[in-house]
Design a protein around this motif. Structure first.
Motif, PDB file in Angstrom:
ATOM      1  N   LYS A   1     -11.410   1.620   4.694  1.00  0.00           N
ATOM      2  CA  LYS A   1     -12.504   2.571   4.514  1.00  0.00           C
ATOM      3  C   LYS A   1     -12.362   3.308   3.169  1.00  0.00           C
ATOM      4  O   LYS A   1     -13.351   3.470   2.423  1.00  0.00           O
ATOM      5  N   ASP A   2     -11.147   3.758   2.853  1.00  0.00           N
ATOM      6  CA  ASP A   2     -10.958   4.532   1.628  1.00  0.00           C
ATOM      7  C   ASP A   2     -11.037   3.657   0.371  1.00  0.00           C
ATOM      8  O   ASP A   2     -11.534   4.104  -0.673  1.00  0.00           O
ATOM      9  N   SER A   3     -10.525   2.447   0.467  1.00  0.00           N
ATOM     10  CA  SER A   3     -10.521   1.586  -0.720  1.00  0.00           C
ATOM     11  C   SER A   3     -11.906   1.049  -1.068  1.00  0.00           C
ATOM     12  O   SER A   3     -12.253   0.882  -2.243  1.00  0.00           O
ATOM     13  N   GLU A   4     -12.758   0.782  -0.085  1.00  0.00           N
ATOM     14  CA  GLU A   4     -14.082   0.206  -0.318  1.00  0.00           C
ATOM     15  C   GLU A   4     -15.191   1.257  -0.219  1.00  0.00           C
ATOM     16  O   GLU A   4     -16.372   0.912  -0.376  1.00  0.00           O
ATOM     17  N   LYS A   5     -14.848   2.479   0.082  1.00  0.00           N
ATOM     18  CA  LYS A   5     -15.823   3.565   0.167  1.00  0.00           C
ATOM     19  C   LYS A   5     -16.957   3.233   1.147  1.00  0.00           C
ATOM     20  O   LYS A   5     -18.140   3.368   0.848  1.00  0.00           O
TER      21      LYS A   5
ATOM     22  N   SER B   1     -18.192   3.218   5.561  1.00  0.00           N
ATOM     23  CA  SER B   1     -18.024   3.976   6.805  1.00  0.00           C
ATOM     24  C   SER B   1     -16.925   3.345   7.662  1.00  0.00           C
ATOM     25  O   SER B   1     -16.512   2.192   7.461  1.00  0.00           O
ATOM     26  N   ILE B   2     -16.486   4.127   8.631  1.00  0.00           N
ATOM     27  CA  ILE B   2     -15.423   3.653   9.513  1.00  0.00           C
ATOM     28  C   ILE B   2     -15.872   2.458  10.336  1.00  0.00           C
ATOM     29  O   ILE B   2     -15.089   1.550  10.641  1.00  0.00           O
TER      30      ILE B   2
ATOM     31  N   ALA C   1     -15.744  -0.605   8.206  1.00  0.00           N
ATOM     32  CA  ALA C   1     -14.345  -0.983   7.993  1.00  0.00           C
ATOM     33  C   ALA C   1     -13.763  -1.700   9.214  1.00  0.00           C
ATOM     34  O   ALA C   1     -12.960  -2.637   9.085  1.00  0.00           O
TER      35      ALA C   1
ATOM     36  N   ARG D   1      -8.305   2.681   8.204  1.00  0.00           N
ATOM     37  CA  ARG D   1      -8.546   3.805   7.295  1.00  0.00           C
ATOM     38  C   ARG D   1      -8.319   3.397   5.833  1.00  0.00           C
ATOM     39  O   ARG D   1      -9.055   3.847   4.930  1.00  0.00           O
ATOM     40  N   ARG D   2      -7.358   2.553   5.548  1.00  0.00           N
ATOM     41  CA  ARG D   2      -7.115   2.067   4.198  1.00  0.00           C
ATOM     42  C   ARG D   2      -8.311   1.264   3.689  1.00  0.00           C
ATOM     43  O   ARG D   2      -8.715   1.388   2.518  1.00  0.00           O
TER      44      ARG D   2
ATOM     45  N   ASP E   1       0.810  -1.222   0.000  1.00  0.00           N
ATOM     46  CA  ASP E   1       0.000   0.000   0.000  1.00  0.00           C
ATOM     47  C   ASP E   1       0.839   1.266   0.000  1.00  0.00           C
ATOM     48  O   ASP E   1       0.286   2.368  -0.048  1.00  0.00           O
TER      49      ASP E   1
END
Length: 424
Positions: free
Chosen positions: A219-223, A225-226, A229, A216-217, A70
């Motif tokens: 959450k951002d990669s799969e769009k 919520s926290i 994730a 956080r990775r 990553d």
């Protein structure tokens, strides 16, 4: 042909020699032939190692491994490398803290001899002091500090030393006995203990932080919520909770000991003397206090656990009560010879020490026993009446007075001079 030696004649036979650690009087545990010394609760180290290794293994397998790709330029590998390096440092400082001599003060075989002026009154017919003073005063940076006499080790403890009830040893600059490392924390392993808890705190914070990075990775990669994730990586949630709890423990210890180092205190002194309300004689300023802990050479051990010493019975030094006062009796006998006094020992005094001698040795030493001291007359107790002639006499009360001049640091033979007051 000379007659064969009797088994009781030990004067001509050389005593058998054993390693010091095999006849050690403390409660320590030795490994590798006395090269490593641990406390009696050495098994707690395995618990500490388990609490460090298992979370790090889970972190490397479930979190750091998934962050390898990553980050650009293979920088993701540094996440696992730093975690492993921190873990190794924690384990090394743990073992070094636990397996080295913390600063044990060697025991004395006999109590220290009193100075000559303790016995001047015995020449004039008064009674000498029957026991050593419990404390003595030394001066540290212009401040009087009391050092105690240790009944177990038969010595006046060095400055800042204390007797550990777990290891049964007097330890220089005694801080505390840590059950997590299974060893006393003292002069020779304090810096390694501090590095252990500091590195353990950094390791907890490191794992805790990168668990959040991994969440956080996701959450951002799969769009998502926290919260969603977090449900996708249970291992990260477990590590976050675990490291949060641990950082309060080891982190709190790190902050507390940082404060102690900055003020040049030990845990024992902080809880016992409360230097916040009085002058600390050891405080030299923050910079010098830190330099004293981290920038000075670790003093060599005062014990050679692998040296060979004569093998003696376990209770040879405790065979009789008279053994602990042998230096006192020798000094008393010398003074009695100066004034030409000869005191016969009563038969009742002989029975007090009957358990420590067998019948054969008593026959051999009968001549010496008849000339030995009458302890009941040499060391009277408070409230005892009567003298040698059977007539009632005055009762003396022993009072220890502290002289005007106190000893400087390093004078080990100082003691309070006694005086006697007539109470009858």
């Amino acid at each position: 042909m000379p007659p064969p030696e009797s088994p009781d004649s030990g004067a001509t036979s050389a005593p058998s020699l054993v390693r010091t650690y095999r006849v050690w009087q403390g409660s320590n545990v030795f490994l590798f032939g006395g090269r490593l010394i641990f406390g009696p609760d050495v098994k707690s180290i395995f618990i500490s190692v388990f609490l460090v290794l298992v979370p790090v293994a889970v972190f490397c397998a479930m979190v750091a491994r998934k962050l390898l790709d990553d980050f650009p330029h293979y920088s993701g590998w540094s996440i696992m490398a730093v975690a492993i390096a921190l873990t190794l440092f924690v384990l090394v400082t743990l073992v070094v803290t636990s397996s080295r001599d913390p600063g044990i003060v060697p025991r004395n075989a006999h109590p220290p001899e009193l100075d000559d002026y303790y016995w001047t009154d015995s020449i004039n017919g008064t009674n000498p002091l029957s026991r050593l003073p419990r404390t003595k005063d030394v001066i540290v940076n212009g401040i009087i500090v009391k050092t105690k006499y240790c009944e177990t080790c038969m010595l006046y403890r060095p400055i800042r030393a204390s007797h550990c009830s777990v290891c049964d040893n007097c330890v220089e600059r005694f801080d505390h006995h840590c059950p997590w490392v299974g060893q006393c924390i003292g002069l020779r392993n304090y810096r390694f203990y501090y590095m252990f808890i500091l590195s353990a705190t950094l390791l907890c914070l490191y794992v805790h932080a990168f668990c959040w990075v991994y969440i956080r990775r996701i959450k951002d990669s799969e769009k998502i919520s926290i919260w969603k994730a977090m449900t996708k990586t249970i291992a990260s949630i477990a590590l976050i909770i675990y490291t949060f709890v641990c950082v309060w423990f080891v982190g709190g210890l790190t902050v507390f000991h940082t404060y102690l180092i900055s003020t040049n205190q030990s845990t024992y002194e902080n809880f016992r003397y409360r230097y916040n309300h009085q002058v600390n004689p050891y405080n030299r300023g923050i910079i010098k206090n830190f330099a004293e802990v981290f920038c000075t050479r670790v003093p060599p051990s005062k014990n050679n656990f692998r040296s060979k010493v004569p093998k003696e019975p376990l209770d040879s030094h405790r065979r009789t009560d008279i053994g602990s006062f042998s230096p006192v009796l020798k000094r008393t006998r010398r003074n009695m010879e100066l004034v030409g006094s000869s005191i016969n020992n009563e038969r009742d005094e002989e029975s007090d020490y009957r358990d420590g001698f067998n019948n054969e040795s008593r026959r051999k030493d009968s001549e010496l026993t008849e000339k030995s001291l009458n302890l009941s007359r040499t060391f009277p107790t408070e409230g005892e009446e009567g003298q040698e002639n059977g007539q009632p006499g005055p009762v003396y009360e022993i009072i220890a007075e502290i002289p005007d001049s106190t000893a400087e640091v390093g004078e080990s033979n100082w003691a309070a001079k006694p005086s006697y007051s007539n109470t009858a």
